[in-house]
Design a protein around this motif. Sequence first.
Motif, mmCIF file in Angstrom:
data_model
loop_
_atom_site.group_PDB
_atom_site.id
_atom_site.type_symbol
_atom_site.label_atom_id
_atom_site.label_comp_id
_atom_site.label_asym_id
_atom_site.label_seq_id
_atom_site.Cartn_x
_atom_site.Cartn_y
_atom_site.Cartn_z
ATOM 1 N N SER A 452 6.616 47.078 38.703
ATOM 2 C CA SER A 452 6.861 45.660 38.963
ATOM 3 C C SER A 452 8.347 45.381 39.154
ATOM 4 C CB SER A 452 6.305 44.824 37.816
ATOM 5 O OG SER A 452 6.589 43.455 38.005
ATOM 6 N N ALA A 453 9.187 45.970 38.312
ATOM 7 C CA ALA A 453 10.631 45.759 38.420
ATOM 8 C C ALA A 453 11.178 46.364 39.711
ATOM 9 C CB ALA A 453 11.334 46.361 37.207
ATOM 10 N N LEU A 454 10.681 47.539 40.095
ATOM 11 C CA LEU A 454 11.144 48.179 41.329
ATOM 12 C C LEU A 454 10.776 47.349 42.560
ATOM 13 C CD1 LEU A 454 10.230 51.933 40.589
ATOM 14 C CD2 LEU A 454 12.527 50.909 40.643
ATOM 15 N N LEU A 455 9.539 46.877 42.588
ATOM 16 C CA LEU A 455 9.104 46.059 43.736
ATOM 17 C C LEU A 455 9.908 44.769 43.823
ATOM 18 C CD1 LEU A 455 5.214 46.506 43.605
ATOM 19 C CD2 LEU A 455 6.841 47.623 45.155
ATOM 20 N N GLN A 456 10.221 44.177 42.673
ATOM 21 C CA GLN A 456 11.013 42.957 42.667
ATOM 22 C C GLN A 456 12.408 43.211 43.210
ATOM 23 O OE1 GLN A 456 11.246 41.075 38.841
ATOM 24 N NE2 GLN A 456 12.054 39.161 39.666
ATOM 25 N N GLU A 457 12.985 44.347 42.847
ATOM 26 C CA GLU A 457 14.309 44.689 43.382
ATOM 27 C C GLU A 457 14.259 44.871 44.898
ATOM 28 O OE1 GLU A 457 17.711 48.220 43.067
ATOM 29 O OE2 GLU A 457 16.121 48.096 41.548
ATOM 30 N N CYS A 458 13.225 45.530 45.375
ATOM 31 C CA CYS A 458 13.054 45.710 46.824
ATOM 32 C C CYS A 458 12.928 44.364 47.529
ATOM 33 C CB CYS A 458 11.825 46.558 47.111
ATOM 34 S SG CYS A 458 11.929 48.269 46.543
ATOM 35 N N GLN A 459 12.123 43.493 46.979
ATOM 36 C CA GLN A 459 11.922 42.178 47.581
ATOM 37 C C GLN A 459 13.221 41.397 47.672
ATOM 38 O OE1 GLN A 459 8.898 40.859 44.896
ATOM 39 N NE2 GLN A 459 7.214 41.747 46.061
ATOM 40 N N GLN A 460 14.050 41.495 46.643
ATOM 41 C CA GLN A 460 15.332 40.783 46.665
ATOM 42 C C GLN A 460 16.242 41.325 47.751
ATOM 43 O OE1 GLN A 460 16.589 41.281 42.594
ATOM 44 N NE2 GLN A 460 15.420 39.510 41.852
ATOM 45 N N ARG A 461 16.268 42.642 47.919
ATOM 46 C CA ARG A 461 17.099 43.231 48.976
ATOM 47 C C ARG A 461 16.614 42.810 50.362
ATOM 48 N NH1 ARG A 461 18.741 49.467 47.688
ATOM 49 N NH2 ARG A 461 19.109 49.251 45.441
ATOM 50 N N LEU A 462 15.303 42.862 50.546
ATOM 51 C CA LEU A 462 14.765 42.479 51.851
ATOM 52 C C LEU A 462 14.984 40.996 52.124
ATOM 53 C CD1 LEU A 462 11.439 44.519 52.089
ATOM 54 C CD2 LEU A 462 13.760 45.175 52.739
ATOM 55 N N SER A 463 14.900 40.184 51.101
ATOM 56 C CA SER A 463 15.166 38.758 51.269
ATOM 57 C C SER A 463 16.601 38.528 51.732
ATOM 58 C CB SER A 463 14.900 38.029 49.947
ATOM 59 O OG SER A 463 15.175 36.648 50.082
ATOM 60 N N SER A 464 17.539 39.266 51.148
ATOM 61 C CA SER A 464 18.946 39.139 51.558
ATOM 62 C C SER A 464 19.129 39.604 52.994
ATOM 63 C CB SER A 464 19.835 39.952 50.617
ATOM 64 O OG SER A 464 19.774 39.456 49.302
ATOM 65 N N ALA A 465 18.448 40.684 53.365
ATOM 66 C CA ALA A 465 18.557 41.184 54.742
ATOM 67 C C ALA A 465 17.948 40.193 55.725
ATOM 68 C CB ALA A 465 17.854 42.538 54.853
ATOM 69 N N ARG A 466 16.821 39.602 55.341
ATOM 70 C CA ARG A 466 16.154 38.663 56.247
ATOM 71 C C ARG A 466 16.974 37.404 56.435
ATOM 72 N NH1 ARG A 466 9.769 37.143 55.650
ATOM 73 N NH2 ARG A 466 10.461 35.131 54.850
ATOM 74 N N ALA A 467 17.756 37.035 55.432
ATOM 75 C CA ALA A 467 18.594 35.844 55.542
ATOM 76 C C ALA A 467 19.649 35.981 56.636
ATOM 77 C CB ALA A 467 19.265 35.561 54.200
ATOM 78 N N GLN A 468 19.917 37.207 57.067
ATOM 79 C CA GLN A 468 20.893 37.425 58.134
ATOM 80 C C GLN A 468 20.272 37.291 59.524
ATOM 81 O OE1 GLN A 468 24.048 37.733 56.972
ATOM 82 N NE2 GLN A 468 22.968 37.539 54.992
ATOM 83 N N ARG A 469 18.958 37.218 59.591
ATOM 84 C CA ARG A 469 18.282 37.089 60.885
ATOM 85 C C ARG A 469 18.334 35.635 61.354
ATOM 86 N NH1 ARG A 469 12.634 40.413 59.515
ATOM 87 N NH2 ARG A 469 13.579 42.487 59.325
ATOM 88 N N PRO A 470 18.233 35.395 62.655
ATOM 89 C CA PRO A 470 18.130 34.015 63.154
ATOM 90 C C PRO A 470 16.888 33.345 62.571
ATOM 91 C CG PRO A 470 18.616 35.522 64.959
ATOM 92 C CD PRO A 470 18.301 36.382 63.767
#
Length: 784
Positions: A452-470
Amino acid sequence: MLASLRCGRRCTFLTGIAAMATVGTPGPPSVPRHTNRLINEKSPYLLQHAHNPVDWYPWGQEAFDKAKTENKLIFLSVGYSTCHWCHVMEEESFKSKEIGDIMNEHFVCIKVDREERPDVDKVYMTFVQATSGGGGWPMSVWLTPDLKPFAGGTYFPPEDGVHRVGFRTVLLRIAEQWKENKDALLESSQRILEALRHTSEIRVQGQESPPPAKEVMDTCFQQLSRSYDEEYGGFSKCPKFPTPVNLNFLFTYWALHQTTPEGARALQMALHTLKMMAHGGIRDHIGQGFHRYSIDQHWHVPHFEKMLYDQGQLAAIYSKAFQISGDEFFADVVRDILLYVSRDLSDQAGGFYSAQDADSYPTTTSREKREGAFCVWAAKELRALLPDPVEGATEGTTLADVFMHHYGVEEAGNVDPMRDPYQELKGKNVLIVRRAPELTAAQFGLEPGRLSALLQECQQRLSSARAQRPRPHLDTKMLAAWNGLMISGFAQAGAALSEQGYVSRAAQAAAFLRTHLFDPDSGKLLRSCYQGMHNTVEQRTLGLSCVMATAIALLGGISLVISDHAVPIQGFLEDYVFVIQALFDLYEVSLEQGWLEWALHLQHMQDKLFWDPKGFAYFSTEASDPSLLLRLKDDQDGVEPAPNSIAVTNLLRAACYSGHMDWVEKASKILAAFSERLQKIPIILPEMVRATAVFHHTLKQVVICGDPQGEDTKEMLHCVHSVFSPNKVLMVADGDTAGFLYRQLPFLASLERKDGKATAYVCSNFTCSLPVTSVQELRGMLSP
């Protein structure tokens, strides 16, 4: 005539196709060559068409007068700002100067935002569905100068194909028919209108009374059970829509049949569907919230738009699932939905925006938008973002390995090419939970808690990456009805999850409605308002924005027509019923009697504006608009409940809070008016079926006598909020006999605290049980 114009239903009536899109290029736009009257509007959808070469008019008297004066047919185009095929037709046809010239020469062209004007949309969609067997948006309808429809469809391609006629050809054929066979067209339109008026009428027949609850409930359950997808949940193969009205009915059916096999199956159907939806790609596992619907059976590949009305209803239904099951999984889904709405669909003044688009630019340098670009992932991209080795896992395991295994990511993409006809998702992955957490953890030798903790960390990273998209386009129109649904979502979540922050957010939105979508002089609701410049809230009136548009037009050498026609749109029945429901929900969790007082005022106003004293039930619109050819009553619970379905329960709640028993009689008359539908095909009205059960079982008035701030009172309130009881209303009698509730319900003055403790009474028709001070006793009394 009609058959030849439709060119086969396959090509012109594309039912169920609706995605989000806007078009253009990132960066400052060039000065447009054309500007039409829509530049004066506030609707994001109408503004998207303000620079078409088509001489668009908004729905209104100016366009009607022009059609009559020049003896021209009207071409009516209806859509909304996050509709994929609406924008396809705009790109192909409405941006074409050649097609625009044909439209301007032969027709008066009117563009309508269906979310602003559901009344106009409903009248002409009724025609399109009746004459074609299908419907959808964009809706294209040809009208006589007196607004009577005679031909229509949905999306038309610009040019003729092997099996389909193009929009240019349709325009020219209709123009020729008007010139050569005008009398025949007028006669045909009159016959069509009379047929529509007859077939769409809903009224009480003879001495009908509300149908029996058991028969209607059982038939609805059986019909839903037969359509249920045993493996993936839901009630169709594909496309698959969230259907909160079905799930709400099933929860009520379970509550009334808890000890029977049918009750157990109803609960299983609802909870399984909710779990499969939450695991599926229809849920945004990185950005939260739910997409509009899934195009496949597995809830995997969605149309990626996100609508406010879905978020509101799903927050409420997942809250009920948590109440019933106690499973924290459902509470987490509620929190996700409300996080998304709070972050992405909230105006700083307190209101909620309508929708987020499906289409966006894949990169900042892209020139074309793609559906889902903001949400999907390539395997290579995920490996670059999640390269870290995972300590304690099998050797060589990275975060990417764990995440991709759990969410079904494939190197070549996980979208079936048959579900991606335009290859927009080629090589991409739509995240979907493919495995139980225990299985993913076992695959890599991990403890389940660690996963659960690992998946949450992944989700946070992907959320930050997606924030850079238009980012996708946001429709910042704010509608009273949809805000009401979202207020109910926050309020019910606040009650079920004991989250005061959700209650506060619901109250903030209700205050927004009172400030911006309520006219205190007339006592009426307004339909819509809009995000203005510098984060202001604007109404649909001419003002500074129009002046600025004129200045821009002059600077750019644009020919611009300014017409003083825009006025606020009055609320429709759906605005009243969803706002009233929201205010009742908000009162029960906040105990602020001002919301209750406003709800009862709006119920009186709804009766005055929409009630049909002859046929019973409520019309969807007021009688004061001469441009509407039909006053209709919605007869299906769809993606939103039909207003009359919600009105039944609202009336029963209003009677419990006010003592006005004429509202119970009105509820009875609504059920009588829909009696034939309820008995023959209740599956199309599951929310009204649920209301039928509430009507026959009689609402319980749960009265807590005590100090609202006292711990003993709070404990009792928590008990009431934690139990799913579909036939109750809640109120607190705090001893203030001069307060609003005591003035409405004199019987409250006779109820007292027992032994100085917070005391509960469960009343039916204002006759109360013996007092209880035990939470356990109260819990037992709350069962249906």
